[in-house]
Motif scaffolding. Structure first.
Motif, PDB file in Angstrom:
ATOM      1  N   MET A 108       0.086  -4.030   0.231  1.00 16.26           N
ATOM      2  CA  MET A 108       0.086  -3.035   1.313  1.00 16.26           C
ATOM      3  C   MET A 108       0.021  -3.718   2.669  1.00 16.26           C
ATOM      4  O   MET A 108       0.722  -3.333   3.599  1.00 16.26           O
ATOM      5  N   TRP A 112      -9.212  -0.440  -4.649  1.00 14.56           N
ATOM      6  CA  TRP A 112      -7.915  -1.090  -4.818  1.00 14.56           C
ATOM      7  C   TRP A 112      -8.108  -2.493  -5.344  1.00 14.56           C
ATOM      8  O   TRP A 112      -9.141  -3.126  -5.098  1.00 14.56           O
ATOM      9  N   ARG A 146     -11.841  -2.261   5.140  1.00 11.98           N
ATOM     10  CA  ARG A 146     -12.699  -1.233   5.764  1.00 11.98           C
ATOM     11  C   ARG A 146     -12.559   0.085   5.012  1.00 11.98           C
ATOM     12  O   ARG A 146     -13.519   0.831   4.842  1.00 11.98           O
ATOM     13  N   MET A 147     -11.326   0.383   4.560  1.00 20.75           N
ATOM     14  CA  MET A 147     -11.101   1.643   3.823  1.00 20.75           C
ATOM     15  C   MET A 147     -11.810   1.590   2.476  1.00 20.75           C
ATOM     16  O   MET A 147     -12.266   2.606   1.955  1.00 20.75           O
ATOM     17  N   GLN A 171      -4.447   9.518   0.697  1.00 23.82           N
ATOM     18  CA  GLN A 171      -5.450  10.233  -0.095  1.00 23.82           C
ATOM     19  C   GLN A 171      -6.582  10.765   0.768  1.00 23.82           C
ATOM     20  O   GLN A 171      -7.242  11.726   0.406  1.00 23.82           O
ATOM     21  N   LEU A 201       2.544  -3.389   5.770  1.00 19.11           N
ATOM     22  CA  LEU A 201       2.056  -2.878   7.062  1.00 19.11           C
ATOM     23  C   LEU A 201       2.282  -3.920   8.166  1.00 19.11           C
ATOM     24  O   LEU A 201       2.668  -3.573   9.283  1.00 19.11           O
ATOM     25  N   LYS A 223      -1.426   5.637  -1.489  1.00 17.66           N
ATOM     26  CA  LYS A 223      -2.875   5.390  -1.406  1.00 17.66           C
ATOM     27  C   LYS A 223      -3.481   5.822  -0.078  1.00 17.66           C
ATOM     28  O   LYS A 223      -4.572   6.382  -0.058  1.00 17.66           O
ATOM     29  N   CYS A 224      -2.813   5.512   1.018  1.00 11.31           N
ATOM     30  CA  CYS A 224      -3.445   5.764   2.314  1.00 11.31           C
ATOM     31  C   CYS A 224      -3.496   7.250   2.613  1.00 11.31           C
ATOM     32  O   CYS A 224      -4.310   7.690   3.432  1.00 11.31           O
ATOM     33  N   GLY A 240     -14.648   4.064   0.571  1.00 14.15           N
ATOM     34  CA  GLY A 240     -14.555   4.705  -0.736  1.00 14.15           C
ATOM     35  C   GLY A 240     -13.320   4.431  -1.566  1.00 14.15           C
ATOM     36  O   GLY A 240     -13.263   4.823  -2.723  1.00 14.15           O
ATOM     37  N   SER A 241     -12.283   3.790  -0.998  1.00 12.72           N
ATOM     38  CA  SER A 241     -11.104   3.566  -1.827  1.00 12.72           C
ATOM     39  C   SER A 241     -11.346   2.384  -2.765  1.00 12.72           C
ATOM     40  O   SER A 241     -12.132   1.490  -2.464  1.00 12.72           O
ATOM     41  N   GLN A 262      -0.806   1.890  15.381  1.00  8.68           N
ATOM     42  CA  GLN A 262      -1.500   0.608  15.487  1.00  8.68           C
ATOM     43  C   GLN A 262      -0.524  -0.535  15.196  1.00  8.68           C
ATOM     44  O   GLN A 262       0.331  -0.395  14.340  1.00  8.68           O
ATOM     45  N   THR A 306      -8.230  -4.007   7.645  1.00 11.56           N
ATOM     46  CA  THR A 306      -8.282  -2.540   7.704  1.00 11.56           C
ATOM     47  C   THR A 306      -8.443  -1.977   6.296  1.00 11.56           C
ATOM     48  O   THR A 306      -9.267  -1.090   6.061  1.00 11.56           O
TER      49      THR A 306
HETATM   50  C1  HEC Z   1     -11.238   6.569   0.582  1.00 15.80           C
HETATM   51  C2  HEC Z   1     -10.612   7.224   1.700  1.00 15.80           C
HETATM   52  C3  HEC Z   1      -9.660   6.441   2.568  1.00 15.80           C
HETATM   53  C4  HEC Z   1      -8.483   5.832   2.184  1.00 15.80           C
HETATM   54  C5  HEC Z   1      -7.850   5.806   0.821  1.00 15.80           C
HETATM   55  C6  HEC Z   1      -7.917   5.252   3.395  1.00 15.80           C
HETATM   56  N1  HEC Z   1      -8.725   5.511   4.458  1.00 15.80           N
HETATM   57 FE1  HEC Z   1      -8.403   4.958   6.381  1.00 15.80          FE
HETATM   58  N2  HEC Z   1     -10.093   5.961   6.949  1.00 15.80           N
HETATM   59  C7  HEC Z   1     -10.965   6.606   6.105  1.00 15.80           C
HETATM   60  C8  HEC Z   1     -12.036   7.200   6.889  1.00 15.80           C
HETATM   61  C9  HEC Z   1     -13.175   8.044   6.342  1.00 15.80           C
HETATM   62  C10 HEC Z   1     -11.768   6.872   8.227  1.00 15.80           C
HETATM   63  C11 HEC Z   1     -12.574   7.270   9.459  1.00 15.80           C
HETATM   64  C12 HEC Z   1     -11.953   8.558   9.960  1.00 15.80           C
HETATM   65  C13 HEC Z   1     -12.517   8.973  11.284  1.00 15.80           C
HETATM   66  O1  HEC Z   1     -13.151   8.170  11.963  1.00 15.80           O
HETATM   67  O2  HEC Z   1     -12.245  10.133  11.625  1.00 15.80           O
HETATM   68  C14 HEC Z   1     -10.547   6.068   8.226  1.00 15.80           C
HETATM   69  C15 HEC Z   1      -9.975   5.531   9.364  1.00 15.80           C
HETATM   70  C16 HEC Z   1      -8.882   4.703   9.395  1.00 15.80           C
HETATM   71  C17 HEC Z   1      -8.412   3.981  10.566  1.00 15.80           C
HETATM   72  C18 HEC Z   1      -9.039   3.984  11.949  1.00 15.80           C
HETATM   73  C19 HEC Z   1     -10.415   3.361  11.919  1.00 15.80           C
HETATM   74  C20 HEC Z   1     -10.418   1.932  11.455  1.00 15.80           C
HETATM   75  O3  HEC Z   1     -11.388   1.551  10.753  1.00 15.80           O
HETATM   76  O4  HEC Z   1      -9.472   1.165  11.732  1.00 15.80           O
HETATM   77  C21 HEC Z   1      -7.312   3.265  10.168  1.00 15.80           C
HETATM   78  C22 HEC Z   1      -6.479   2.326  11.032  1.00 15.80           C
HETATM   79  C23 HEC Z   1      -7.089   3.558   8.756  1.00 15.80           C
HETATM   80  N3  HEC Z   1      -8.059   4.433   8.314  1.00 15.80           N
HETATM   81  C24 HEC Z   1      -6.074   3.024   8.010  1.00 15.80           C
HETATM   82  C25 HEC Z   1      -5.914   3.223   6.644  1.00 15.80           C
HETATM   83  C26 HEC Z   1      -4.864   2.603   5.855  1.00 15.80           C
HETATM   84  C27 HEC Z   1      -3.773   1.692   6.410  1.00 15.80           C
HETATM   85  C28 HEC Z   1      -5.054   3.019   4.561  1.00 15.80           C
HETATM   86  C29 HEC Z   1      -4.267   2.577   3.354  1.00 15.80           C
HETATM   87  C30 HEC Z   1      -4.187   1.142   3.141  1.00 15.80           C
HETATM   88  C31 HEC Z   1      -6.226   3.893   4.547  1.00 15.80           C
HETATM   89  N4  HEC Z   1      -6.711   3.987   5.822  1.00 15.80           N
HETATM   90  C32 HEC Z   1      -6.732   4.533   3.433  1.00 15.80           C
HETATM   91  C33 HEC Z   1     -10.848   6.715   4.755  1.00 15.80           C
HETATM   92  C34 HEC Z   1      -9.802   6.227   4.000  1.00 15.80           C
END
Ligand code: HEC
Length: 97
Positions: A77, A69, A61-62, A38, A81, A35-36, A66-67, A48, A58
Motif C-alpha cells: 500500500m 495488516w 498509525r492506522m 473501512q 501511495l 482497506k483504507c 485498529g486496522s 496529502q 501513516t
Molecule cells: C481501523 C480504522 C482505520 C483504517 C482501516 C484506516 N484509517 Fe486512517 N484514520 C483512522 C482514524 C480513526 C483517523 C482519525 C480520524 C479523525 O481524526 O477524524 C484516521 C486518520 C487518517 C489520516 C489523518 C491523520 C493521520 O494520522 O495522518 C490519514 C492521512 C489516514 N487516516 C490515512 C489512512 C490510509 C492511507 C489508510 C489505508 C492504508 C487508512 N487511513 C486506514 C482510522 C483508520
C-alpha cells in the motif's frame, strides 16, 4: 421484447475489461481501496503528498487505530501511495464552484 436488454447486458459485460484497463492492474491500489475505506473515505488522505516511507508510517498509525495488516500489505500500500500521492505529484485542483 427482451432483445434490447440482452444487448445492453452484453454491452456492459463486454465493455467491462476495457474500463478495467483504464489504469493498469495494481495490487497496491486494490489494497488501499479495499482497506483504507473501512474506516474513512479517501478524502482524509488524498490531498496529502509524501513518500512511500511516510505513507508506511501513516499505515502504522492506522494500525494503532485498529486496522490489522501484514507487513507485506503495508509495504504494498505504501509503495502505491508513494507513487500516486508522492511529494512530486501535483495536488488536485480545487473544484470550480
Ligand atoms: C481501523 C480504522 C482505520 C483504517 C482501516 C484506516 N484509517 Fe486512517 N484514520 C483512522 C482514524 C480513526 C483517523 C482519525 C480520524 C479523525 O481524526 O477524524 C484516521 C486518520 C487518517 C489520516 C489523518 C491523520 C493521520 O494520522 O495522518 C490519514 C492521512 C489516514 N487516516 C490515512 C489512512 C490510509 C492511507 C489508510 C489505508 C492504508 C487508512 N487511513 C486506514 C482510522 C483508520
Amino acid at each position: 421484447m427482451l432483445r434490447p436488454l440482452f444487448a445492453f447486458v452484453a454491452l456492459v459485460v463486454l465493455s467491462a475489461p476495457a474500463v478495467a484497463q483504464d489504469k493498469p492492474a495494481d495490487p497496491g491500489r486494490d489494497l488501499v481501496m479495499q482497506k483504507c475505506a473501512q474506516c474513512h473515505t479517501d478524502s482524509i488522505w488524498r490531498d496529502q503528498r509524501q513518500d512511500a516511507r511516510a505513507w508506511e508510517a501513516t499505515a502504522y498509525r492506522m494500525m494503532a487505530r485498529g486496522s490489522i495488516w501484514t507487513t507485506d500489505e503495508v509495504k504494498t500500500m505504501a509503495a502505491f501511495l508513494g507513487r500516486e500521492f508522492g511529494p512530486d505529484v501535483p495536488r488536485a485542483k480545487p473544484q470550480q464552484r
